[in-house]
Design a protein around this motif. Sequence first.
Motif, PDB file in Angstrom:
ATOM      1  N   GLY A  65      20.784  51.109 -27.494  1.00  0.00           N
ATOM      2  CA  GLY A  65      20.147  50.416 -28.606  1.00  0.00           C
ATOM      3  C   GLY A  65      20.594  50.876 -29.975  1.00  0.00           C
ATOM      4  N   GLY A 105      19.234  43.980 -32.332  1.00  0.00           N
ATOM      5  CA  GLY A 105      18.041  44.391 -33.057  1.00  0.00           C
ATOM      6  C   GLY A 105      18.203  45.680 -33.838  1.00  0.00           C
ATOM      7  N   PRO A 164      17.193  44.354 -24.654  1.00  0.00           N
ATOM      8  CA  PRO A 164      16.180  44.207 -25.706  1.00  0.00           C
ATOM      9  C   PRO A 164      15.728  42.765 -25.907  1.00  0.00           C
ATOM     10  CG  PRO A 164      17.823  45.798 -26.397  1.00  0.00           C
ATOM     11  CD  PRO A 164      18.310  45.228 -25.092  1.00  0.00           C
ATOM     12  N   LEU A 192      10.339  44.631 -31.609  1.00  0.00           N
ATOM     13  CA  LEU A 192      11.276  45.633 -32.104  1.00  0.00           C
ATOM     14  C   LEU A 192      10.541  46.802 -32.755  1.00  0.00           C
ATOM     15  CD1 LEU A 192      14.233  46.403 -32.465  1.00  0.00           C
ATOM     16  CD2 LEU A 192      14.247  45.091 -34.608  1.00  0.00           C
ATOM     17  N   SER A 239      17.265  49.700 -31.342  1.00  0.00           N
ATOM     18  CA  SER A 239      16.391  48.757 -30.634  1.00  0.00           C
ATOM     19  C   SER A 239      15.911  49.332 -29.307  1.00  0.00           C
ATOM     20  CB  SER A 239      17.113  47.431 -30.392  1.00  0.00           C
ATOM     21  OG  SER A 239      18.298  47.617 -29.648  1.00  0.00           O
TER      22      SER A 239
END
Length: 379
Positions: A140, A168, A192, A257, A287
């Motif tokens: 992420g 994200g 995500p 998020l 994320s």
Amino acid sequence: MQFRDIKAQYQTYKDEIDSVIQEVLLNADFIGGKQVGELEAQLAEYVGVKHCISCANGTEAMTLVMMAWGIKEGDAVFVPDFTFFSTGEIVSFRGATPVFVDVDRETFNLDPVKLEKAIQKTIAEGKLIPRVIIPVDLFGLPANYPEIEKIAEKYKLLILEDGAQGFGGNINGKRACSFGHAATTSFFPAKPLGCYGDGGAVFTNDDDLVHLLKSLKVHGKGDDKYDNVRIGVNSRLDTIQAAILKVKLKAFIEHELEDVNKVYRYYNERLSGVVDIPVIPDGFYSSFAQYTIKLKNKEQRDGLQAKLKEQGIPSMIYYSKPLHKQGAFANLEFDKNDFEVANELSDVVLSLPMHPYLRDEDVNTVCDVIKRYMVRNFV
């Protein structure tokens, strides 16, 4: 307890998701329906690029870009050694050679210093032509694009951002999937932003690249699907998945998020000083596709995973084997000493339950097991 609770998400948005699926079924517009174009426009706006081109999955998203860029035998493509197999696989699929690069121990992402050394070594050897860098936004967290972009410009290389786990995330407000010359993501259910099957997308500001991608993803079509001007593939996101993703994107932006980052902060509060917790550099935002801790060694890591399993707590090891050790790449030449960090990480990483619907009491349960294990066995 779920590792990534897709069921809880569905129950929260059941009415909306069921409704949009029913709409697609009633209209019987399963391929290329209006929801596909609407989703692409929304994704491009959110990421902050001109174009989003959806396709069948994240692996094919990267493959399509490699095809459009003409990557071929004799080309070198620089890939982090500590990542999922597909990032290297799509290079070999085109006949090119993946050049594996070690990663940063704190961020798990491509190490820019080692990247430049790998590029210089490849140039000095003279066997391959450096063409592309594929940084991965692992777990992420966006890769170090400010430094990687400097290196790419210095050596005239293309950058393909593998944002399969990074959608994200951002660096100083610039969102993942907007870096480099093109970027890709995956809508695999556990990502995500995930759908209920396979799906992927390419993001870019390059108008010419978009023209090629739209042709390549539908059998190399020209003016229509029966006018085939190049060899392509069949790689389309179906309308039902696009409709589902529209609902999920709204939830992702509105609260998911931020919620997953609240979970990250709570984990850090409970585990700081107990185990090696994730590091997010200043200006970076993750994320959190995964929340990954590091233990002292493989014995300690494997013991903790076994203890968590005893208590009904799921955990995962990403990744138990770095790319340079995969049998599919056994034909490649490399120095195993160049992957000191990747080799270590494969022995010490452990990912804990992580998703926007994880309750504080669940985090407490996980952390209590970890604390008891560490105190009884390693203090």
